[in-house]
Design a protein around this motif. Sequence first.
Motif, PDB file in Angstrom:
ATOM      1  N   ALA A   1      34.055  46.748  33.355  1.00 34.71           N
ATOM      2  CA  ALA A   1      35.384  46.516  33.942  1.00 34.71           C
ATOM      3  C   ALA A   1      35.929  47.812  34.547  1.00 34.71           C
ATOM      4  CB  ALA A   1      36.348  45.974  32.892  1.00 34.71           C
ATOM      5  N   LEU A   2      35.726  48.923  33.874  1.00 31.16           N
ATOM      6  CA  LEU A   2      36.155  50.212  34.419  1.00 31.16           C
ATOM      7  C   LEU A   2      35.440  50.500  35.739  1.00 31.16           C
ATOM      8  CD1 LEU A   2      36.230  52.379  31.178  1.00 31.16           C
ATOM      9  CD2 LEU A   2      38.182  51.877  32.664  1.00 31.16           C
ATOM     10  N   GLU A   3      34.151  50.217  35.782  1.00 27.75           N
ATOM     11  CA  GLU A   3      33.383  50.444  37.005  1.00 27.75           C
ATOM     12  C   GLU A   3      33.867  49.534  38.125  1.00 27.75           C
ATOM     13  OE1 GLU A   3      29.411  49.950  35.514  1.00 27.75           O
ATOM     14  OE2 GLU A   3      29.381  51.969  34.656  1.00 27.75           O
ATOM     15  N   VAL A   4      34.156  48.285  37.801  1.00 24.44           N
ATOM     16  CA  VAL A   4      34.671  47.358  38.819  1.00 24.44           C
ATOM     17  C   VAL A   4      36.038  47.829  39.305  1.00 24.44           C
ATOM     18  CG1 VAL A   4      35.534  45.012  39.216  1.00 24.44           C
ATOM     19  CG2 VAL A   4      33.318  45.358  38.131  1.00 24.44           C
ATOM     20  N   PHE A   5      36.905  48.241  38.388  1.00 22.79           N
ATOM     21  CA  PHE A   5      38.212  48.735  38.817  1.00 22.79           C
ATOM     22  C   PHE A   5      38.084  49.979  39.701  1.00 22.79           C
ATOM     23  CE2 PHE A   5      40.759  46.533  35.283  1.00 22.79           C
ATOM     24  CZ  PHE A   5      41.279  45.603  36.170  1.00 22.79           C
ATOM     25  N   SER A   6      37.129  50.832  39.400  1.00 27.29           N
ATOM     26  CA  SER A   6      36.910  52.009  40.238  1.00 27.29           C
ATOM     27  C   SER A   6      36.544  51.587  41.661  1.00 27.29           C
ATOM     28  CB  SER A   6      35.804  52.881  39.635  1.00 27.29           C
ATOM     29  OG  SER A   6      35.586  54.013  40.446  1.00 27.29           O
ATOM     30  N   HIS A   7      35.648  50.629  41.776  1.00 26.01           N
ATOM     31  CA  HIS A   7      35.271  50.112  43.095  1.00 26.01           C
ATOM     32  C   HIS A   7      36.420  49.340  43.741  1.00 26.01           C
ATOM     33  CE1 HIS A   7      31.102  50.881  41.728  1.00 26.01           C
ATOM     34  NE2 HIS A   7      30.980  51.221  42.992  1.00 26.01           N
ATOM     35  N   TYR A   8      37.158  48.613  42.946  1.00 22.64           N
ATOM     36  CA  TYR A   8      38.290  47.838  43.475  1.00 22.64           C
ATOM     37  C   TYR A   8      39.334  48.761  44.104  1.00 22.64           C
ATOM     38  CZ  TYR A   8      42.150  44.489  43.618  1.00 22.64           C
ATOM     39  OH  TYR A   8      43.199  43.696  44.023  1.00 22.64           O
ATOM     40  N   LEU A   9      39.617  49.873  43.439  1.00 21.63           N
ATOM     41  CA  LEU A   9      40.558  50.835  44.005  1.00 21.63           C
ATOM     42  C   LEU A   9      40.014  51.421  45.303  1.00 21.63           C
ATOM     43  CD1 LEU A   9      41.686  52.612  40.716  1.00 21.63           C
ATOM     44  CD2 LEU A   9      43.110  51.152  42.191  1.00 21.63           C
ATOM     45  N   GLN A  10      38.727  51.702  45.333  1.00 20.82           N
ATOM     46  CA  GLN A  10      38.106  52.198  46.564  1.00 20.82           C
ATOM     47  C   GLN A  10      38.242  51.164  47.684  1.00 20.82           C
ATOM     48  OE1 GLN A  10      33.982  53.328  46.083  1.00 20.82           O
ATOM     49  NE2 GLN A  10      33.735  53.821  48.249  1.00 20.82           N
ATOM     50  N   PHE A  11      38.003  49.891  47.346  1.00 21.59           N
ATOM     51  CA  PHE A  11      38.153  48.801  48.316  1.00 21.59           C
ATOM     52  C   PHE A  11      39.585  48.729  48.850  1.00 21.59           C
ATOM     53  CE2 PHE A  11      40.045  44.503  48.216  1.00 21.59           C
ATOM     54  CZ  PHE A  11      39.613  44.034  49.449  1.00 21.59           C
ATOM     55  N   LEU A  12      40.563  48.772  47.938  1.00 22.06           N
ATOM     56  CA  LEU A  12      41.957  48.696  48.380  1.00 22.06           C
ATOM     57  C   LEU A  12      42.296  49.845  49.330  1.00 22.06           C
ATOM     58  CD1 LEU A  12      43.792  47.694  45.064  1.00 22.06           C
ATOM     59  CD2 LEU A  12      43.365  46.241  47.058  1.00 22.06           C
ATOM     60  N   ASP A  13      41.767  51.019  49.027  1.00 22.56           N
ATOM     61  CA  ASP A  13      42.023  52.180  49.872  1.00 22.56           C
ATOM     62  C   ASP A  13      41.335  52.029  51.233  1.00 22.56           C
ATOM     63  OD1 ASP A  13      42.995  54.846  50.428  1.00 22.56           O
ATOM     64  OD2 ASP A  13      40.972  55.587  49.993  1.00 22.56           O
ATOM     65  N   GLU A  14      40.061  51.728  51.223  1.00 18.53           N
ATOM     66  CA  GLU A  14      39.297  51.648  52.467  1.00 18.53           C
ATOM     67  C   GLU A  14      39.743  50.506  53.376  1.00 18.53           C
ATOM     68  OE1 GLU A  14      35.081  51.689  51.767  1.00 18.53           O
ATOM     69  OE2 GLU A  14      35.179  53.635  50.752  1.00 18.53           O
TER      70      GLU A  14
END
Length: 121
Positions: free
Chosen positions: A78-91
């Motif tokens: 879940a932490l890894e997904v949230f890390s990618h999710y934040l990257q997605f929201l930014d990009e």
Amino acid sequence: MPAVHLALQQQFSAWYRTHAASYDEHPDPDEVRSLTTTLFDTAAGRRLSLTLPTVDVLDAVLGHIADDDELSALEVPALEVFSHYLQFLDESNQWVGSEDEFIACRTFIAGLLDSLEDDES
């Protein structure tokens, strides 16, 4: 679940599928899609929204996962997904909070990941 959450999940899943294709060691996109659904459902069940995943929202969702016997094994993924999710929201320019909130979220998730890696050593 509100349509905006479903749309965001679908956009993230599509982004992640493309993103993960460039890396050998990323989790399978179908597993990430399934976990993303669990994360959004967990947030909704606590009357929270991942359209603006502030530190308080992330902490509440992750806390629920860590405390739930059936979900606790998903804490690191879940932490890894949230890390990618934040990257997605930014990009994708879908982050709707302040820059300070975004930095706080990235720092929060990175700190938890570092802490868990230290525990495994």
